[in-house]
Design an enzyme around this catalytic site. Sequence first.
Site, PDB file in Angstrom:
ATOM      1  CG  HIS A  43      65.466 -22.885  60.113  1.00 62.60           C
ATOM      2  ND1 HIS A  43      66.420 -23.241  61.045  1.00 62.60           N
ATOM      3  CD2 HIS A  43      64.389 -22.473  60.826  1.00 62.60           C
ATOM      4  CE1 HIS A  43      65.951 -23.048  62.259  1.00 62.60           C
ATOM      5  NE2 HIS A  43      64.718 -22.583  62.161  1.00 62.60           N
ATOM      6  CG  HIS A  48      61.178 -20.199  61.056  1.00 60.50           C
ATOM      7  ND1 HIS A  48      62.490 -19.920  61.381  1.00 60.50           N
ATOM      8  CD2 HIS A  48      60.861 -19.316  60.061  1.00 60.50           C
ATOM      9  CE1 HIS A  48      62.931 -18.926  60.636  1.00 60.50           C
ATOM     10  NE2 HIS A  48      61.972 -18.543  59.824  1.00 60.50           N
TER      11      HIS A  48
END
Length: 207
Positions: A8, A149
């Site tokens: 992200h 992540h």
Amino acid sequence: MNLILIRHAETEWNRIGRCQGFTDVELCDSGKRQVEELVKSLRGKSISAVYSSDLKRAIDTARAIAQYHRLPVEFDPDLREMNQGELEGLTFVEIRERYAELLSAWVRNPETVRLPGGESLKELQERALRAIERIYKKHPEETVVVVSHNLTIITLLCRFMDVGLEEFRSFKIKATSKSIILFRNGHFSVEVLNDVGHLPPELITEP
């Protein structure tokens, strides 16, 4: 399956060095600019599906990609960042001051040491792999984007590259980086690792 694995974009907590795992932090302004450049870099790809962690910073990154390709985003909690328990929200300086013994144990045996109130790298890797296995079964011959992540991606790369979790610190995964993994006949190979060539220098951030 061609898997485009994306971290992200940047959040304010990333920028100031604050620990974020399950904490639902939104993208900051620089992160939104990173997403714009990321989307441009994927315009020529024939993407069949977009999957994401169910945390805002991943969702907003994934939605921008999916919107351009006119796809829905499918959410999977198993793609979340590591649950960092009591460490959530602390700066890394605070963690070193308050949890020195825990950090020493984690350095020695990062695979199995569970963070207080959180999880271990091994537990993280197992749930992330379950998510990838589900995605592969649905899209064995397609190109799929997965937005996740930092530590989640690192544990997956350890598995894909046959590297033990004790070596996880050798990976440096930058915001909106792309890693491309090819799955063929039950085997996989990492073709691209931590690519941020789509970002101008001022938007490239430290992991």
